[in-house]
Design an enzyme around this catalytic site. Structure first.
Site, PDB file in Angstrom:
ATOM      1  N   LYS A 108      -3.801  66.090  -8.179  1.00  6.96           N
ATOM      2  CA  LYS A 108      -3.706  65.830  -6.295  1.00  6.96           C
ATOM      3  C   LYS A 108      -2.155  65.428  -5.944  1.00  6.96           C
ATOM      4  O   LYS A 108      -1.594  65.187  -7.355  1.00  6.96           O
ATOM      5  CB  LYS A 108      -3.980  63.922  -6.677  1.00  6.96           C
TER       6      LYS A 108
HETATM    7  P1  NAD Z   1      -4.824  60.630   8.113  1.00  3.20           P
HETATM    8  O1  NAD Z   1      -3.834  60.058   7.775  1.00  3.20           O
HETATM    9  O2  NAD Z   1      -5.501  62.026   9.282  1.00  3.20           O
HETATM   10  O3  NAD Z   1      -5.769  59.443   8.736  1.00  3.20           O
HETATM   11  C1  NAD Z   1      -5.660  57.884   8.589  1.00  3.20           C
HETATM   12  C2  NAD Z   1      -5.761  56.617   9.355  1.00  3.20           C
HETATM   13  O4  NAD Z   1      -6.346  55.807   8.610  1.00  3.20           O
HETATM   14  C3  NAD Z   1      -4.846  56.754  10.457  1.00  3.20           C
HETATM   15  O5  NAD Z   1      -5.868  56.611  11.798  1.00  3.20           O
HETATM   16  C4  NAD Z   1      -4.034  55.960  10.595  1.00  3.20           C
HETATM   17  O6  NAD Z   1      -3.388  54.648  10.954  1.00  3.20           O
HETATM   18  C5  NAD Z   1      -4.902  54.528   9.175  1.00  3.20           C
HETATM   19  N1  NAD Z   1      -4.494  53.474   8.475  1.00  3.20           N
HETATM   20  C6  NAD Z   1      -2.920  54.459   7.757  1.00  3.20           C
HETATM   21  N2  NAD Z   1      -3.058  53.185   6.789  1.00  3.20           N
HETATM   22  C7  NAD Z   1      -3.842  52.400   6.991  1.00  3.20           C
HETATM   23  C8  NAD Z   1      -4.023  50.674   6.793  1.00  3.20           C
HETATM   24  N3  NAD Z   1      -2.984  49.938   6.213  1.00  3.20           N
HETATM   25  N4  NAD Z   1      -5.063  50.515   7.886  1.00  3.20           N
HETATM   26  C9  NAD Z   1      -6.125  50.547   8.418  1.00  3.20           C
HETATM   27  N5  NAD Z   1      -5.939  51.929   8.645  1.00  3.20           N
HETATM   28  C10 NAD Z   1      -4.575  52.633   8.363  1.00  3.20           C
HETATM   29  O7  NAD Z   1      -5.440  60.271   7.429  1.00  3.20           O
HETATM   30  P2  NAD Z   1      -7.406  61.539   6.429  1.00  3.20           P
HETATM   31  O8  NAD Z   1      -6.987  63.186   6.163  1.00  3.20           O
HETATM   32  O9  NAD Z   1      -8.567  61.596   7.315  1.00  3.20           O
HETATM   33  O10 NAD Z   1      -7.202  60.211   4.921  1.00  3.20           O
HETATM   34  C11 NAD Z   1      -8.472  59.100   5.511  1.00  3.20           C
HETATM   35  C12 NAD Z   1      -8.976  59.473   3.386  1.00  3.20           C
HETATM   36  O11 NAD Z   1      -9.742  59.724   3.778  1.00  3.20           O
HETATM   37  C13 NAD Z   1      -7.945  58.797   2.575  1.00  3.20           C
HETATM   38  O12 NAD Z   1      -8.211  57.979   1.859  1.00  3.20           O
HETATM   39  C14 NAD Z   1      -7.593  60.438   1.922  1.00  3.20           C
HETATM   40  O13 NAD Z   1      -7.366  60.506   0.795  1.00  3.20           O
HETATM   41  C15 NAD Z   1      -9.102  61.095   2.525  1.00  3.20           C
HETATM   42  N6  NAD Z   1      -9.969  62.277   2.509  1.00  3.20           N
HETATM   43  C16 NAD Z   1      -9.034  63.189   3.373  1.00  3.20           C
HETATM   44  C17 NAD Z   1     -10.206  63.845   3.215  1.00  3.20           C
HETATM   45  C18 NAD Z   1      -9.241  65.096   4.515  1.00  3.20           C
HETATM   46  O14 NAD Z   1     -10.089  66.710   4.768  1.00  3.20           O
HETATM   47  N7  NAD Z   1      -8.748  64.923   4.791  1.00  3.20           N
HETATM   48  C19 NAD Z   1     -10.813  64.529   2.268  1.00  3.20           C
HETATM   49  C20 NAD Z   1     -11.527  63.662   1.400  1.00  3.20           C
HETATM   50  C21 NAD Z   1     -10.767  62.438   1.616  1.00  3.20           C
END
Ligand code: NAD
Length: 418
Positions: A108
């Site tokens: 990571k």
């Molecule tokens: P992103 O940046 O695209 O979206 C994050 C979302 O969460 C946004 O809507 C943001 O406004 C919101 N957010 C941020 N801080 C917040 C808070 N304190 N309270 C409420 N909402 C909040 O990120 P993403 O890629 O969608 O990732 C989201 C989660 O999924 C993370 O934990 C990431 O590790 C996990 N994840 C992502 C992927 C991927 O392919 N992008 C894969 C596996 C896991």
């Protein structure tokens, strides 16, 4: 040594890991080996800002384990990023790769920054400098980068370009999640959310329930949250609540997901939609619904709020959204939690497809990508549910035990070097 990584996220990951190891009866030397990441690189990235000044950002790349193959893991841009959180996420990636039976170790990366405060040019300069700083330990056969919170296909394109410029030739397999036109795969952007929707479907079937009509609340509306919402609503669910970092909305008759995605894409906020009640992020978690999907930051379902949750099932779209203490409370309350390393594995699996396509320079159709993804997600779900009933453990313990065991078996076969 653990002091180095001290943070709630790392402590949580260790707690869950130790519990799984105890049930597995894993040998002590393996437990000790896996508790501490194999490689930790901390870098400082000086960036010339648009106003002429210089700001220095701290970044990390942590490779938890290289036993199964090159490392694989996302890069997060968020103000709360610290070494402990990145270490915890890298450990989680190892178990996720093991569970999905992929030839990768977990890694990571992250930078402590609020990307929204930077201009596009500043973001590009930061991304390129970070990529150069971690150059000694990355490569298509060493460690492959991917998007995570705060990063996107454009950021991946800059990383790929920076790496390729230093190598002297185009190297698409250094990152996944890049735009299709420069070697990205069809379907990667929506893969995690589509996978969450597929696993939600599997979980409901497992409990003899049907997807159509289910009321879903989603915390976080970025890549994962929005695509999960879109796919679940296409499958007949009613999305009753969603939120972003600024707050959420709730309408028990359902929210038009595509409209909100359009608003957010144009730079708006979830709460710009007026045909719904406003709720805070905390309130959203305790809304009455069938399925709650945390899809934002880690540690949002805690010992404090878990007794107030009014959902019938939690499906973890985010990484580490439920603390170990909350997990215990939800288990006692009979609310099943479909764990992150199972529910959000779709992104990793399609990243694997993208890496394979990049190495071979031979690209697949979206239909093939999704067919292969669906096959693998169904297979993992079956393995986790079968093992959970055989060992009489929760889905989280089952998934963790399967993932850890895969890495442990490989480690034992390879032995210790030298
Ligand atoms: P992103 O940046 O695209 O979206 C994050 C979302 O969460 C946004 O809507 C943001 O406004 C919101 N957010 C941020 N801080 C917040 C808070 N304190 N309270 C409420 N909402 C909040 O990120 P993403 O890629 O969608 O990732 C989201 C989660 O999924 C993370 O934990 C990431 O590790 C996990 N994840 C992502 C992927 C991927 O392919 N992008 C894969 C596996 C896991």
């Amino acid at each position: 040594m653990y002091e180095l990584f001290k943070s709630p996220a790392y402590e949580n990951a260790i707690k869950q890991f130790e519990k799984a190891c105890e049930i597995l009866g894993l040998e002590e030397w393996l437990i000790e080996r896996f508790k501490i990441p194999q490689r930790t690189l901390v870098v400082s990235c000086p960036v010339r800002m648009d106003d002429g000044g210089v700001r220095v950002f701290i970044g990390y790349r942590i490779q938890h384990n290289l036993t199964l193959g090159p490392c694989k893991g996302g890069v997060r841009y968020h103000p709360d990023v610290d070494m402990g959180e990145v270490a915890a996420l890298s450990m989680n990636m190892s178990w996720k790769c093991g569970l999905a039976e992929l030839p990768f170790g977990g890694a990571k990366g992250g930078i402590s920054v609020n990307p929204k405060e930077l201009s596009l040019n500043e973001l590009e300069r930061l991304t390129r400098r970070y990529t150069v700083e971690i150059l000694p330990i990355i490569g298509p056969n060493k460690d492959i980068l991917a998007p995570d919170m705060g990063t996107n296909p454009q950021v991946m394109a800059w990383m790929m370009d920076t790496y390729s410029m230093t190598e002297g030739y185009t190297s698409p397999a250094i990152v996944t999640g890049k735009p299709v036109i420069i070697g990205g795969t069809q379907g990667r952007e929506e893969a995690t959310g589509y996978g969450v929707a597929l696993i939600t479907h599997c979980a409901l079937e497992h409990f003899d329930k049907k997807l159509p009509g289910m009321r879903v609340a989603i915390h976080g509306f970025g890549n994962v949250g929005s695509h999960t919402a879109l796919h679940l609503s296409e499958m007949g669910c009613k999305i009753v609540a969603i939120s972003d970092v600024y707050g959420g909305i709730y309408n028990q008759t359902g929210i038009p997901v595509e409209k909100i995605i359009d608003t957010v894409r144009r730079g708006g906020r979830v709460q710009d939609f007026k045909d719904a009640d406003k709720v805070t992020n905390e309130e959203l978690l305790t809304i009455s619904c069938d399925i709650l999907i945390p899809a934002s930051i880690g540690g949002v379902i805690t010992e404090k709020n878990s007794s107030q949750l009014r959902c019938k099932m939690v499906v973890e779209g985010a990484n580490g959204p439920t603390t170990a203490d909350a997990d215990h409370i939800l288990e006692e309350r009979g609310i099943p939690v479909i764990p992150d390393i199972l529910a959000n594995a779709g992104g990793l699996i399609v990243s694997y497809f993208e890496w394979v396509q990049g190495l071979q320079e031979y690209y697949w159709s979206k239909k093939l990508v999704f067919k292969e993804l669906k096959k693998r997600m169904h297979k993992i779900f079956k393995r986790v549910s079968y093992y959970a009933s055989e060992k009489k453990v929760s889905p989280r313990m089952s998934a963790l035990m399967l993932g850890i065991n895969q890495v442990a078996m490989a480690k034992k076969l390879r032995g210790l070097y030298p």
